[in-house]
Design a protein around this motif. Structure first.
Motif, PDB file in Angstrom:
ATOM      1  N   ALA A 213      39.432  27.786  42.853  1.00  0.00           N
ATOM      2  CA  ALA A 213      40.052  28.064  44.143  1.00  0.00           C
ATOM      3  C   ALA A 213      41.271  28.953  43.983  1.00  0.00           C
TER       4      ALA A 213
ATOM      5  N   LEU B 296      40.259  32.588  43.153  1.00  0.00           N
ATOM      6  CA  LEU B 296      39.848  33.313  44.354  1.00  0.00           C
ATOM      7  C   LEU B 296      41.059  33.714  45.199  1.00  0.00           C
TER       8      LEU B 296
ATOM      9  N   PHE C  35      35.139  24.123  43.200  1.00  0.00           N
ATOM     10  CA  PHE C  35      36.414  24.723  43.611  1.00  0.00           C
ATOM     11  C   PHE C  35      37.597  24.163  42.824  1.00  0.00           C
TER      12      PHE C  35
ATOM     13  N   PHE D 122      40.491  23.904  51.281  1.00  0.00           N
ATOM     14  CA  PHE D 122      40.681  24.913  50.232  1.00  0.00           C
ATOM     15  C   PHE D 122      42.085  24.791  49.637  1.00  0.00           C
TER      16      PHE D 122
ATOM     17  N   ARG E 127      43.240  23.697  45.659  1.00  0.00           N
ATOM     18  CA  ARG E 127      44.142  24.515  44.844  1.00  0.00           C
ATOM     19  C   ARG E 127      45.176  23.678  44.092  1.00  0.00           C
TER      20      ARG E 127
ATOM     21  N   ALA F  57      35.406  31.962  50.797  1.00  0.00           N
ATOM     22  CA  ALA F  57      36.678  31.241  50.698  1.00  0.00           C
ATOM     23  C   ALA F  57      37.507  31.549  51.937  1.00  0.00           C
ATOM     24  N   CYS F  58      37.960  30.514  52.609  1.00  0.00           N
ATOM     25  CA  CYS F  58      38.865  30.663  53.748  1.00  0.00           C
ATOM     26  C   CYS F  58      40.237  30.190  53.300  1.00  0.00           C
ATOM     27  N   PHE F  59      41.165  31.129  53.132  1.00  0.00           N
ATOM     28  CA  PHE F  59      42.468  30.795  52.565  1.00  0.00           C
ATOM     29  C   PHE F  59      43.311  29.925  53.499  1.00  0.00           C
TER      30      PHE F  59
ATOM     31  N   ILE G 102      30.459  27.291  50.349  1.00  0.00           N
ATOM     32  CA  ILE G 102      31.732  27.278  51.072  1.00  0.00           C
ATOM     33  C   ILE G 102      32.274  25.858  51.074  1.00  0.00           C
ATOM     34  N   THR G 103      33.577  25.711  51.265  1.00  0.00           N
ATOM     35  CA  THR G 103      34.161  24.375  51.354  1.00  0.00           C
ATOM     36  C   THR G 103      33.591  23.636  52.567  1.00  0.00           C
TER      37      THR G 103
END
Length: 395
Positions: free
Chosen positions: A366, A369, A326, A354, A358, A347-349, A291-292
């Motif tokens: 990233a 996902l 990522f 995160f 991107r 992934a927590c948008f 996870i991030t």
């Protein structure tokens, strides 16, 4: 200073103030201050840190080289009062000059690159994608408007409080020198906070006595105004001057209108506004989670899962791998992730890091996902296939 080496400049200011007192014939304070600095920097460092960290490559920790420089300064300050001509200002100045002549060259030679850059041991990937976005470690011109205004405003209660008290003779007899020293320390700390945001905590604490003086002198005058509206306005004005709380609150709506470079980059890719509910992971079998880093501590705290890395830069290699995974193409990300053999990829948008990842490349891991089309080597976990929180099993 043992907790955060960034306090070292403030220690230098205090030593400088005691040096001025020495120049003014107060010869006891400086040697005892430097002796306590040397002794307790050694004691507290040994009591709170492992030897491997003190002797390791890290520049952002109080090192033996710092302590050596403190010791040399203490030695010179202890010798100073016994040198000739100390009854004259020129003799005392010469004694003071010996302190930096002995300690500074030793510090720069022994510390090397650590003398000027406390983050010299930080990997360039972390400098680019992590450290440069920790706003509490950035100067005021890289802060949101409301934070920048807060940092700048602190000088008003400091300056106004001292000026009003000095002009009105409010200081107790014999306390003027002490108030002047406190004022110089407060102004120096304020100036430092403009360069390093988290030093604003120290600046605001040192501003409290001056804000108290300001209120003690101005509020009675404001309350003595006969007409109600001017009296209320003047009273409120006193409190506005005494604290940055009101001005930073008024400036808060300007933050999204005038984004800084760090804010703009983090917001460049559309992200969800929904908060990720990590406690839902407690219903899954405990395992290793990729996870991030910003969300990793919360996941550790409320579930039985473990994580690859969080934002603790003594653990640089896993931090770099998380960032590279990522921000890289999916195939490269898989090679990095497989090396850790995790049970889940999360992934927590709505996470800011995160969103930052991107921006690296439209086709990076990233963004894949976030496109609702995960790579074939990831299997969506039931119950986490929509919304801001997405969880995948690694095949």
């Amino acid at each position: 200073m043992v907790i955060s080496l960034e306090a070292l400049p403030l220690i230098a200011v205090i030593a400088g103030l005691y040096g001025l007192r020495y120049l003014g014939e107060e010869r006891r304070l400086l040697p005892w201050f430097l002796l306590s600095l040397t002794v307790f920097s050694i004691f507290l460092s040994l009591a709170t840190r492992p030897y491997s960290e003190l002797l390791g490559p890290w520049c952002d920790v109080l090192r033996p080289e710092h302590m050596t420089a403190f010791g040399l300064a203490t030695l010179m300050a202890g010798i100073g009062p016994f040198l000739p001509y100390q009854q004259h200002a020129a003799g005392r100045l010469a004694a003071l000059v010996l302190i930096p002549l002995a300690s500074l060259p030793a510090a720069f030679v022994l510390l090397g690159q650590c003398a000027t850059n406390p983050m010299a041991a930080l990997d360039p990937v972390l400098l680019e994608w992590w450290h440069g976005y920790i706003t509490e470690g950035l100067p005021f011109w890289k802060q949101p408007v409301s934070v920048a205004v807060m940092l700048i405003w602190v000088i008003i209660p400091i300056g106004a409080g001292y000026w009003l008290a000095a002009r009105g003779g409010a200081f107790a007899e014999g306390a003027g020198v002490r108030w002047l020293m406190l004022f110089v320390l407060a102004v120096s700390t304020w100036a430092y906070s403009l360069y390093l945001m988290r030093a604003g905590v120290f600046a605001q604490m040192l501003a409290v006595p001056f804000a108290a003086v300001l209120l003690a002198l101005l509020v009675p005058q404001a309350r003595a105004i006969g007409e109600m509206l001017p009296r209320v306005a003047a009273t409120l004005g006193c409190f506005v001057l005494a604290t940055p709380m009101f001005v930073t609150a008024l400036a808060k709506p300007l933050d999204p209108l005038l984004p800084t470079a760090t804010m703009a980059r983090g917001a460049a890719a559309p992200i969800a506004s929904e908060i990720c509910e990590f406690e839902k992971l407690s219903g899954l079998p405990a395992g290793m989670v990729f996870i991030t880093m910003d969300d990793a501590p919360q996941l550790l705290g409320i579930t039985d899962h473990t994580v690859i890395a969080a934002s603790y830069h003594r653990n640089q290699t896993p931090m770099i791998d998380v960032i590279k995974a990522f921000t890289s193409a999916p195939d490269d990300a898989r090679a990095i992730i497989d090396a850790y053999d995790p049970d889940y990829v999360v992934a927590c948008f709505s996470a800011s890091d995160f969103a930052l990842y991107r921006t690296a490349d439209p086709g990076n891991f990233a963004n894949i996902l976030a496109s609702d089309g995960p790579p074939v080597w990831l299997t969506p976990v039931a119950g986490f296939t929509d919304g801001a929180l997405r969880i995948y099993r690694v095949r």
